[in-house]
Scaffold this motif. Structure first.
Motif, PDB file in Angstrom:
ATOM      1  N   THR A  88      20.325  13.767  87.011  1.00 58.55           N
ATOM      2  CA  THR A  88      21.271  12.911  86.289  1.00 58.55           C
ATOM      3  C   THR A  88      21.002  12.944  84.785  1.00 58.55           C
ATOM      4  OG1 THR A  88      19.844  11.006  86.713  1.00 58.55           O
ATOM      5  CG2 THR A  88      21.659  11.386  88.253  1.00 58.55           C
ATOM      6  N   GLU A  89      19.750  13.098  84.420  1.00 63.42           N
ATOM      7  CA  GLU A  89      19.408  13.128  82.988  1.00 63.42           C
ATOM      8  C   GLU A  89      19.817  14.427  82.296  1.00 63.42           C
ATOM      9  OE1 GLU A  89      17.339  12.432  85.551  1.00 63.42           O
ATOM     10  OE2 GLU A  89      15.306  13.208  85.172  1.00 63.42           O
ATOM     11  N   ASP A  90      20.340  15.388  83.054  1.00 60.92           N
ATOM     12  CA  ASP A  90      20.879  16.610  82.442  1.00 60.92           C
ATOM     13  C   ASP A  90      22.323  16.414  81.975  1.00 60.92           C
ATOM     14  OD1 ASP A  90      19.163  18.465  84.961  1.00 60.92           O
ATOM     15  OD2 ASP A  90      18.576  18.260  82.856  1.00 60.92           O
ATOM     16  N   THR A  91      22.904  15.277  82.271  1.00 60.30           N
ATOM     17  CA  THR A  91      24.273  14.979  81.858  1.00 60.30           C
ATOM     18  C   THR A  91      24.411  15.030  80.346  1.00 60.30           C
ATOM     19  OG1 THR A  91      24.769  13.648  83.810  1.00 60.30           O
ATOM     20  CG2 THR A  91      26.058  13.194  81.821  1.00 60.30           C
ATOM     21  N   GLY A  92      25.484  15.656  79.877  1.00 57.90           N
ATOM     22  CA  GLY A  92      25.737  15.716  78.454  1.00 57.90           C
ATOM     23  C   GLY A  92      26.700  16.839  78.117  1.00 57.90           C
ATOM     24  N   VAL A  93      26.944  16.997  76.828  1.00 51.13           N
ATOM     25  CA  VAL A  93      27.755  18.111  76.348  1.00 51.13           C
ATOM     26  C   VAL A  93      26.801  19.229  75.938  1.00 51.13           C
ATOM     27  CG1 VAL A  93      29.483  18.899  74.710  1.00 51.13           C
ATOM     28  CG2 VAL A  93      29.542  16.539  75.539  1.00 51.13           C
ATOM     29  N   TYR A  94      27.050  20.405  76.469  1.00 45.54           N
ATOM     30  CA  TYR A  94      26.204  21.564  76.206  1.00 45.54           C
ATOM     31  C   TYR A  94      26.893  22.495  75.217  1.00 45.54           C
ATOM     32  CZ  TYR A  94      22.911  20.250  79.827  1.00 45.54           C
ATOM     33  OH  TYR A  94      21.956  19.604  80.573  1.00 45.54           O
ATOM     34  N   TYR A  95      26.128  22.907  74.224  1.00 43.39           N
ATOM     35  CA  TYR A  95      26.631  23.789  73.179  1.00 43.39           C
ATOM     36  C   TYR A  95      25.773  25.035  73.077  1.00 43.39           C
ATOM     37  CZ  TYR A  95      28.653  19.373  71.370  1.00 43.39           C
ATOM     38  OH  TYR A  95      29.313  18.176  71.214  1.00 43.39           O
ATOM     39  N   CYS A  96      26.403  26.154  72.796  1.00 40.12           N
ATOM     40  CA  CYS A  96      25.615  27.288  72.350  1.00 40.12           C
ATOM     41  C   CYS A  96      25.625  27.268  70.826  1.00 40.12           C
ATOM     42  CB  CYS A  96      26.141  28.611  72.901  1.00 40.12           C
ATOM     43  SG  CYS A  96      27.781  29.080  72.356  1.00 40.12           S
ATOM     44  N   ALA A  97      24.587  27.804  70.247  1.00 38.30           N
ATOM     45  CA  ALA A  97      24.425  27.703  68.802  1.00 38.30           C
ATOM     46  C   ALA A  97      23.659  28.893  68.265  1.00 38.30           C
ATOM     47  CB  ALA A  97      23.695  26.406  68.454  1.00 38.30           C
ATOM     48  N   THR A  98      23.773  29.098  66.967  1.00 38.59           N
ATOM     49  CA  THR A  98      23.048  30.173  66.312  1.00 38.59           C
ATOM     50  C   THR A  98      21.809  29.655  65.585  1.00 38.59           C
ATOM     51  OG1 THR A  98      24.446  29.997  64.351  1.00 38.59           O
ATOM     52  CG2 THR A  98      25.135  31.571  66.041  1.00 38.59           C
ATOM     53  N   ASP A  99      21.504  28.371  65.752  1.00 37.95           N
ATOM     54  CA  ASP A  99      20.307  27.800  65.161  1.00 37.95           C
ATOM     55  C   ASP A  99      19.806  26.677  66.061  1.00 37.95           C
ATOM     56  OD1 ASP A  99      21.169  24.977  63.675  1.00 37.95           O
ATOM     57  OD2 ASP A  99      22.813  26.388  63.950  1.00 37.95           O
ATOM     58  N   PRO A 100      18.521  26.351  66.015  1.00 38.11           N
ATOM     59  CA  PRO A 100      17.971  25.378  66.962  1.00 38.11           C
ATOM     60  C   PRO A 100      18.453  23.951  66.774  1.00 38.11           C
ATOM     61  CG  PRO A 100      16.313  26.068  65.371  1.00 38.11           C
ATOM     62  CD  PRO A 100      17.482  26.980  65.185  1.00 38.11           C
ATOM     63  N   GLY A 106      29.514  25.768  69.170  1.00 35.28           N
ATOM     64  CA  GLY A 106      30.870  25.785  69.680  1.00 35.28           C
ATOM     65  C   GLY A 106      31.398  24.378  69.903  1.00 35.28           C
ATOM     66  N   GLN A 107      32.494  24.310  70.685  1.00 34.92           N
ATOM     67  CA  GLN A 107      33.115  23.009  70.934  1.00 34.92           C
ATOM     68  C   GLN A 107      32.441  22.259  72.066  1.00 34.92           C
ATOM     69  OE1 GLN A 107      34.171  25.761  72.363  1.00 34.92           O
ATOM     70  NE2 GLN A 107      34.502  25.110  74.491  1.00 34.92           N
ATOM     71  N   GLY A 108      31.617  22.990  72.827  1.00 38.89           N
ATOM     72  CA  GLY A 108      30.855  22.361  73.887  1.00 38.89           C
ATOM     73  C   GLY A 108      31.553  22.345  75.227  1.00 38.89           C
ATOM     74  N   THR A 109      30.755  22.180  76.272  1.00 37.90           N
ATOM     75  CA  THR A 109      31.284  22.038  77.633  1.00 37.90           C
ATOM     76  C   THR A 109      30.540  20.882  78.301  1.00 37.90           C
ATOM     77  OG1 THR A 109      31.791  23.232  79.690  1.00 37.90           O
ATOM     78  CG2 THR A 109      29.693  23.769  78.627  1.00 37.90           C
ATOM     79  N   GLN A 110      31.302  20.009  78.961  1.00 38.78           N
ATOM     80  CA  GLN A 110      30.732  18.797  79.544  1.00 38.78           C
ATOM     81  C   GLN A 110      30.064  19.100  80.883  1.00 38.78           C
ATOM     82  OE1 GLN A 110      30.711  15.413  78.387  1.00 38.78           O
ATOM     83  NE2 GLN A 110      29.360  15.124  80.142  1.00 38.78           N
ATOM     84  N   VAL A 111      28.842  18.624  81.025  1.00 34.99           N
ATOM     85  CA  VAL A 111      28.122  18.698  82.295  1.00 34.99           C
ATOM     86  C   VAL A 111      27.821  17.266  82.737  1.00 34.99           C
ATOM     87  CG1 VAL A 111      25.960  19.377  83.416  1.00 34.99           C
ATOM     88  CG2 VAL A 111      27.100  20.949  81.831  1.00 34.99           C
ATOM     89  N   THR A 112      28.293  16.924  83.925  1.00 35.82           N
ATOM     90  CA  THR A 112      28.051  15.595  84.462  1.00 35.82           C
ATOM     91  C   THR A 112      27.349  15.726  85.809  1.00 35.82           C
ATOM     92  OG1 THR A 112      30.032  14.723  83.377  1.00 35.82           O
ATOM     93  CG2 THR A 112      29.102  13.420  85.184  1.00 35.82           C
ATOM     94  N   VAL A 113      26.186  15.112  85.921  1.00 37.24           N
ATOM     95  CA  VAL A 113      25.416  15.141  87.163  1.00 37.24           C
ATOM     96  C   VAL A 113      25.382  13.708  87.704  1.00 37.24           C
ATOM     97  CG1 VAL A 113      23.268  15.795  88.290  1.00 37.24           C
ATOM     98  CG2 VAL A 113      24.028  17.007  86.227  1.00 37.24           C
TER      99      VAL A 113
END
Length: 115
Positions: A88-100, A106-113
């Motif tokens: 459940t704690e992995d829930t959030g918006v996931y982004y790929c990025a070119t810096d840490p 990007g615009q992100g993709t929602q992950v809901t657990v």
């Protein structure tokens, strides 16, 4: 112009799996170290994982190590994140990025657990 487009998010039950993808354009993807960062609800961005240009060097945050796998296909300008044993704690918006820090992301993709 750098463009990063994530996909693959969704809603899963605890213990489930998802595979995220990110297609990059407008920059030399094969010569760029890539990152996954996420933003849990109500919190700031946090680094999840990164992978070197040749995939030789890979790192994970302690919270996802052993459950997530980052990979890339330079011929397709695509970055992946295989997420297993989701919590459940992995829930959030996931982004790929070119810096840490996720400054260029990007615009992100929602992950809901959730059960």
């Amino acid at each position: 112009e750098v463009q990063l487009v994530e996909s693959g998010g969704g809603e899963v039950q605890p213990g489930g799996s998802l595979r995220l993808s990110c297609v990059g354009s407008g920059f030399s993807f094969s010569n760029t170290r890539m990152y996954w960062v996420r933003q849990p609800p109500g919190k700031g961005l946090e680094w999840v994982s990164d992978i070197s240009e040749s995939s030789y060097s890979i790192s994970y945050s302690a919270s996802v190590k052993g459950r997530f796998t980052i990979s890339r296909t330079n011929a397709k300008n695509t970055l992946y994140l295989q997420m297993n044993s989701l919590k459940t704690e992995d829930t959030g918006v996931y982004y790929c990025a070119t810096d840490p820090s996720g400054t260029v992301r990007g615009q992100g993709t929602q992950v809901t657990v959730s059960s």
